[in-house]
Motif scaffolding. Sequence first.
Motif, mmCIF file in Angstrom:
data_model
loop_
_atom_site.group_PDB
_atom_site.id
_atom_site.type_symbol
_atom_site.label_atom_id
_atom_site.label_comp_id
_atom_site.label_asym_id
_atom_site.label_seq_id
_atom_site.Cartn_x
_atom_site.Cartn_y
_atom_site.Cartn_z
ATOM 1 N N ARG A 1 0.848 -1.298 0.029
ATOM 2 C CA ARG A 1 0.021 0.258 0.090
ATOM 3 C C ARG A 1 0.670 1.295 0.059
ATOM 4 N N ASP B 1 3.942 1.645 -1.174
ATOM 5 C CA ASP B 1 4.338 1.852 -2.561
ATOM 6 C C ASP B 1 3.388 2.510 -3.388
ATOM 7 N N LEU B 2 2.220 2.019 -3.295
ATOM 8 C CA LEU B 2 0.933 2.415 -4.306
ATOM 9 C C LEU B 2 0.830 3.948 -3.999
ATOM 10 N N GLY C 1 3.715 5.885 -5.019
ATOM 11 C CA GLY C 1 3.748 5.855 -6.369
ATOM 12 C C GLY C 1 2.882 6.821 -7.004
#
Lengths: 209, 209
Positions: free
Chosen positions: A169, A171-172, A175
């Motif tokens: 999560r 990283d998402l 990102g």
Amino acid sequence: MGTTGGGRRVGRPRAAQRPDSGLEPRAELLLAAAELFTTRGYAATSTRAVAERAGMRQASMYHYVSGKEELLAELLESTVTPSLAYARELLADDTVPAEVRLWRLCRTDVELLCAGPHNLGALYLLPEVRTERFAGFHAVRAELKDAYRQLIAATPAGGLLAKSELELRTDLVFGLIEGVILVHRSEPERPARAFADATADAALRITGG
Amino acid sequence: MGTTGGGRRVGRPRAAQRPDSGLEPRAELLLAAAELFTTRGYAATSTRAVAERAGMRQASMYHYVSGKEELLAELLESTVTPSLAYARELLADDTVPAEVRLWRLCRTDVELLCAGPHNLGALYLLPEVRTERFAGFHAVRAELKDAYRQLIAATPAGGLLAKSELELRTDLVFGLIEGVILVHRSEPERPARAFADATADAALRITGG
DNA sequence: ATTATCTATAGATCTATAGATAATGC
DNA sequence: ATTATCTATAGATCTATAGATAATGC
């Protein structure tokens, strides 16, 4: 002292005279580098191009900086430092629910990335940045990412996640935030405020599922 | 013909002999360019570096390509073309609900971006790519983005959006997908499949709110 | 005297072309 | 004869240093 220009300056006058920018020479160099690095890239920008745009001759630049690298390093850190300062503030303040703090961090981060005329965030995209030379930047960026992780974990939905799920999560969300740099690069017109709010909403939707 | 090597080859032998790669010289050049452009950047990569890594001398490269630009242009288009082909397929097939098609496009796109050893997606981050020289790439990328827009609009939640809202959502989703390039660059270990699924889920959450 | 700048330049690239060479093909 | 490669190189950079110069400061 002559901190900000004003009166006459010591030293040989510049060859190409221009209206006084009011900036100190080093700041003029940083500004010129920001413009050129973000548009043409780092490797494609010569020391001559930077110096000349700052209003001085190529060799004079070395009176203020050791070379291009120093300029990029300083610009990079100046990109993350304000976000990081705000993130630390938010982490310390537990009078506010974690979701709200996460939302605020996202919004502020996006606004900072979209603020200013030169899309400084785009510096982070430069391939040269991966080099060890910029370890300082990577360190502050890692700390910022960790702040995201902690805020997500402190969220009601985040508290239920296993470690690897939490990292996914994070990283998402991270990102999504950094993806803003790309959107802003190809769509520079989009009003920053509304976009920042929408991105923060989106980040919470990603987290809270 | 000697299409794929095999027997003896016409022409002067190469100076630095290596085990036959099985690739045609042009493909060897493209592969070498992909490695170098994605890691060191375009401007920082010399024609000599590309040629030598492909196993030939600098000047010999010009027998196959007109210069670095041609290599980058070809690599760039090869990055989007497969996604675009799939997007067209999905747009044409209205036996499947739009959300499902959007989900599939996201997942496939992320998988393609993370596939392969060289993070080809990172090519899109290069500052030189903004140049007019790569208009071809920008055209296919714009078409891909428009496919996203159409699928989002065909979604139940998307049908209710005003035009500007629809475009905002499209930018967010497209930004999330391209942000994957950045995540993949700093976290290359993350298993592509699970990450692609999670990103597609996140995209739907962004859209459906 | 101190300082900020300048001009000049050595040495290290890098790109693209010219022309030579070493294979196979006929 | 044809072809893929090579070597050599001209011309255009680019970086970083050396040393000169034109201001102010005392």
